[in-house]
Design a protein around this motif. Structure first.
Motif, mmCIF file in Angstrom:
data_model
loop_
_atom_site.group_PDB
_atom_site.id
_atom_site.type_symbol
_atom_site.label_atom_id
_atom_site.label_comp_id
_atom_site.label_asym_id
_atom_site.label_seq_id
_atom_site.Cartn_x
_atom_site.Cartn_y
_atom_site.Cartn_z
ATOM 1 N N THR A 118 0.959 -1.133 -0.005
ATOM 2 C CA THR A 118 0.197 -0.186 -0.073
ATOM 3 C C THR A 118 0.816 1.372 0.015
ATOM 4 O O THR A 118 0.227 2.221 -0.538
ATOM 5 C CB THR A 118 -0.899 -0.074 1.180
ATOM 6 O OG1 THR A 118 -0.186 -0.287 2.468
ATOM 7 C CG2 THR A 118 -2.045 -0.969 1.183
ATOM 8 N N ARG A 119 2.135 1.290 0.651
ATOM 9 C CA ARG A 119 2.841 2.590 0.691
ATOM 10 C C ARG A 119 3.396 2.726 -0.752
ATOM 11 O O ARG A 119 4.084 1.800 -1.375
ATOM 12 C CB ARG A 119 4.052 2.335 1.538
ATOM 13 C CG ARG A 119 5.123 3.469 1.542
ATOM 14 C CD ARG A 119 4.465 4.758 2.103
ATOM 15 N NE ARG A 119 5.589 5.689 2.318
ATOM 16 C CZ ARG A 119 5.346 6.815 2.586
ATOM 17 N NH1 ARG A 119 4.106 7.255 2.563
ATOM 18 N NH2 ARG A 119 6.547 7.622 2.841
ATOM 19 N N GLU A 120 3.059 3.924 -1.095
ATOM 20 C CA GLU A 120 3.776 4.149 -2.540
ATOM 21 C C GLU A 120 5.245 5.184 -2.530
ATOM 22 O O GLU A 120 5.117 6.128 -1.618
ATOM 23 C CB GLU A 120 2.765 4.830 -3.380
ATOM 24 C CG GLU A 120 1.660 4.067 -3.616
ATOM 25 C CD GLU A 120 0.677 4.400 -4.930
ATOM 26 O OE1 GLU A 120 0.872 5.524 -5.172
ATOM 27 O OE2 GLU A 120 -0.005 3.457 -5.380
ATOM 28 N N ALA A 121 5.896 5.009 -3.428
ATOM 29 C CA ALA A 121 7.178 5.923 -3.327
ATOM 30 C C ALA A 121 7.521 5.874 -4.939
ATOM 31 O O ALA A 121 7.378 4.842 -5.550
ATOM 32 C CB ALA A 121 8.364 5.261 -2.628
ATOM 33 N N PHE A 122 7.734 6.882 -5.493
ATOM 34 C CA PHE A 122 8.032 7.289 -6.822
ATOM 35 C C PHE A 122 7.087 6.789 -7.646
ATOM 36 O O PHE A 122 7.242 5.969 -8.689
ATOM 37 C CB PHE A 122 9.468 6.843 -7.106
ATOM 38 C CG PHE A 122 10.461 7.050 -6.265
ATOM 39 C CD1 PHE A 122 11.118 8.387 -6.576
ATOM 40 C CD2 PHE A 122 10.960 6.313 -5.174
ATOM 41 C CE1 PHE A 122 12.104 8.966 -5.610
ATOM 42 C CE2 PHE A 122 11.864 6.919 -4.430
ATOM 43 C CZ PHE A 122 12.738 8.429 -4.620
ATOM 44 N N GLY A 123 5.683 6.841 -7.263
ATOM 45 C CA GLY A 123 4.423 6.614 -8.035
ATOM 46 C C GLY A 123 4.149 5.319 -7.962
ATOM 47 O O GLY A 123 3.273 4.867 -8.919
ATOM 48 N N ALA A 124 4.559 4.578 -7.246
ATOM 49 C CA ALA A 124 3.987 3.000 -7.254
ATOM 50 C C ALA A 124 4.468 2.382 -5.959
ATOM 51 O O ALA A 124 5.072 2.667 -5.024
ATOM 52 C CB ALA A 124 4.629 2.297 -8.412
#
Ligand code: FAD
Length: 660
Positions: A517-523
């Motif tokens: 669920t955690r997104e980083a850099f768009g995904a």
């Protein structure tokens, strides 16, 4: 299918009111209870629903309330309808205001508003709703597809036999299936209720259109050696034009527990029943801020026999075997490692070996949740090296006078009694004795120290000088302390390992959820596969540990304490260390949040760090595994140091040269 998680148990009582008409029910063999099939029960619910008396909460009605990314309306609606069906099944009145119940659910379980209902959350939700079934016992089991991404630890169905999709009286199945579009996009899971299975044609209740009849055909896919690995649902007669595929992912089975003729619930389910009650008590104590309080657990758990669960039936205990108890310790550890102290008699178990009036009285109070027993062995200058113990017992008239100092002992402020170890009064070779002493005994002083973790209990020590205790306080005979210690800690270390395993497993569940669920850099960060690797590694290692723990428990149940020793000591070391690595990985994957109080991962790490020292350090447990397998030479080499080359005697054991 093995039951996985249970929810609630009360007495057994059928209330002949509500939707059930007595002439339409069937008496099942060997059971006193009468239940409808899911088809009949859900038909009733569907038929009784009306605009004036709405007893069904549909998915559409909940959609607006839930985070649009979460998509959790369907399982919540499914759970609410299932609970109505279960009521009808058992002859309980249906909930006349299920919409109000839905609001209560969101108030008490606000995490459901975020959607993304994991298996655990769904089970907890069902547990919560079943808690309203006064006097009825229910159990939930979870069975997952072998390829399910939603299941960490639950049993999987057999790839050759496929899942059990049969329907039974008194049992409601909720099926969760993954919806995938024609272009391969996974849309999420949808939950439906199974009403009937007519040779592979399933009649289902869909929370999206809960008043209509829906059908699926079951289609198995796999390879020749695993033909029923995957299960797909197909809408008959080409009625579904969406070109989506529906792959069965999880089966949640809620069933009513019934008494056998002898009044006992079946063996497999009694452990699961207690797990369900532990969950409910955990919810209650969490909301009152007492989740980690062993005293609150002991008094609250007494209502369902928790403090005496692994004590003999003769003293009013549950008589649970070690094999059953490890499952409960594991479950408790999943919730919080402080709960390592709340299952069963804990350090009060050795009292069963004593027939003194004091021991019998404390055992009775232990079972009633009124007593709690600490143990004091460690001293300022004697930890691992118990032979360096200085506390002593001196015979004195009708008892003993005890003198000594203890340090780094847990739970002295919460406990009512302590099992205190000293050198035996007639000690020749360092034999020890064990005494049972009330913590308010004249002459006994508790001192406090600070501990970083396992903070549900205090940390400190004892001071006692010429403290008189009568003969009644001695457990067994003078000098029996070593034996009492060995047998008790064999069991206790195994249970601690099981609690650690549960603690690590629950951290991995959190980690899997977070990286999805955690997104980083768009995904989602789960695409960084190095974050997935530890889940695979530690999950397997924890499973290996649990399987070894079950083997050791079986040996203890068979009385083979000696055979179990290397397994238990090894598990105390590796079970805790693997769990610690798992929690550390989970904490890191949560970034700053993992280091905050918004998750419990920091506590898990800290608590496990305490457990790696308590009850025998990892190092020492490993040394004992080596010694068990390869003989005591290596142990002696470590303990006594370098040997004299001429005599082969450890140098510090050489006798001084004689006077001649
Ligand atoms: C959270 C917690 C709860 C506890 N609860 C209790 C309690 O309720 N009652 C009680 O009596 N005690 C309790 N203890 C104390 C615990 O049992 C001791 O701390 C433990 O046995 C180690 O003893 P020590 O602290 O003296 O360390 P030491 O024995 O001094 O060991 C220090 C270090 O040397 C290593 N070491 C020592 N000997 C060897 C060896 N032969 N081979 C390899 N390495 C070795 C150890 O692994 C450790 O890393 C608790 C401790 C903790 C942390």
């Amino acid at each position: 299918m093995k039951a996985f998680q249970f929810v609630c148990l009360f007495g057994l009582f059928i209330n002949w009111s509500g939707l059930v008409h007595p002439q339409e029910v069937e008496i099942l063999p060997k059971r006193q209870q009468i239940f409808l099939t899911p088809n009949t029960a859900l038909d009733r619910v569907q038929q009784e629903h009306s605009t004036e008396a709405p007893i069904v909460v549909s998915q559409d009605e909940l959609d607006q309330l839930i985070d649009c990314k979460g998509g959790g309306a369907c399982p919540i609606s499914a759970a609410l309808i299932a609970s109505q069906g279960l009521r009808a099944m058992a002859g309980l009145p249906v909930d006349p205001q299920p919409h109000r119940t839905a609001l209560r659910v969101f108030r008490d379980k606000p995490e459901l508003l975020l959607g993304r209902i994991s298996n655990d959350r769904f089970v907890n939700l069902i547990a919560y709703l079943c808690a309203d079934f006064q006097e009825m016992s229910t159990a939930i089991s979870v069975l997952s597809a072998p390829n399910s991404p939603h299941s960490a630890l639950e049993p999987k169905w057999s790839e050759t036999d496929g899942p059990d999709l049969s329907v039974k009286h008194g049992e409601m199945k909720v099926l969760a299936y993954t919806v995938t579009t024609a272009d391969g996009t996974v849309r999420g899971r949808h939950f439906v209720l199974l009403k009937e299975n007519n040779e592979g044609k399933l009649s289902i209740l869909n929370p999206g259109s809960p008043l209509k009849q829906r059908f699926f055909l079951v289609e198995y896919r796999g390879v020749p050696t695993a033909a029923k690995q995957r299960v797909f649902f197909v809408v008959p007669d080409g009625l579904d034009k969406s070109k989506q595929t529906y792959e069965l992912n999880t089966i949640f089975t809620v069933r009513f527990l019934t008494d056998d003729a002898d009044g006992s619930t079946d063996d497999a389910s009694r452990v699961e029943t207690i797990k369900g009650k532990i969950d409910l008590l955990a919810d209650r104590l969490r909301s009152s801020g007492e989740l980690t309080s062993p005293v609150a657990w002991r008094s609250g758990g007494a209502a369902f026999g928790l403090p005496g669960i692994d004590l003999p039936v003769e003293v009013g205990g549950g008589g649970y075997s070690a094999s059953e108890a490890i499952e409960l310790f594991r479950h408790a550890g999943r919730i919080n490692l402080n709960l390592r102290d709340v299952i069963g008699g804990a350090h009060g178990r050795p009292l069963t070996k004593s027939s003194t009036a004091l021991s019998q009285d404390v055992l009775r109070k232990l079972v009633a949740g009124e007593a709690y027993v600490a143990v004091a062995i460690t001293e300022p200058t004697a930890g691992t090296d118990m032979k360096a113990m200085k506390s002593k017992a001196v015979r004195y008239e009708a008892g003993f006078k005890l003198t000594g100092r203890k340090l780094w002992n847990a739970r002295l402020r919460q406990a009512t009694h302590v099992v205190l170890y000293t050198l035996a009064a007639d000690s020749k070779d360092g034999e020890r004795s064990a005494f049972l002493i009330p913590l308010d005994h004249p002459g006994l002083k508790v001192v406090d120290r600070y501990a970083h973790g396992l903070t549900g209990n205090s940390f400190g020590g004892l001071e006692f000088d010429d403290m008189f205790v009568s003969r009644d306080h001695l457990l067994g005979e003078d000098g029996d302390g070593g034996e009492i210690f060995n047998e008790h800690f064999q069991y206790w270390r195994l249970m601690q390992a099981a609690a650690a395993i549960g603690c690590g497993e629950a951290a991995l569940d959190q980690m899997a959820e977070r990286i999805k669920t955690r997104e980083a850099f768009g995904a989602p960060i789960g695409r960084f596969t190095h974050l997935q690797q530890p889940i695979g590694e530690y999950l397997t290692k924890l499973r290996m540990a649990m399987s070894l723990a079950r083997e050791a428990a079986q040996m203890i149940d068979n009385g083979d304490y000696e055979g179990a020793t290397p397994l238990v000591n090894g598990l105390k070391a590796e079970g805790v260390e693997i769990a610690l690595s798992a929690c550390d990985a989970a904490m890191r994957a949560h970034g700053a949040m993992g280091y905050s109080r918004e998750t419990d991962l920091g506590d898990r790490v800290r608590d496990l760090m305490g457990l790696r020292i308590a009850d025998g350090t990892t190092d020492v447990m490993r040394m004992s595994v080596v010694s068990e397998k390869y003989g005591s030479d290596l142990w002696k080499m470590a303990i006594y140091g370098v040997r004299d080359t001429d005599t082969n005697i450890p140098k510090d054991k050489l006798q001084p040269a004689s006077a001649e």
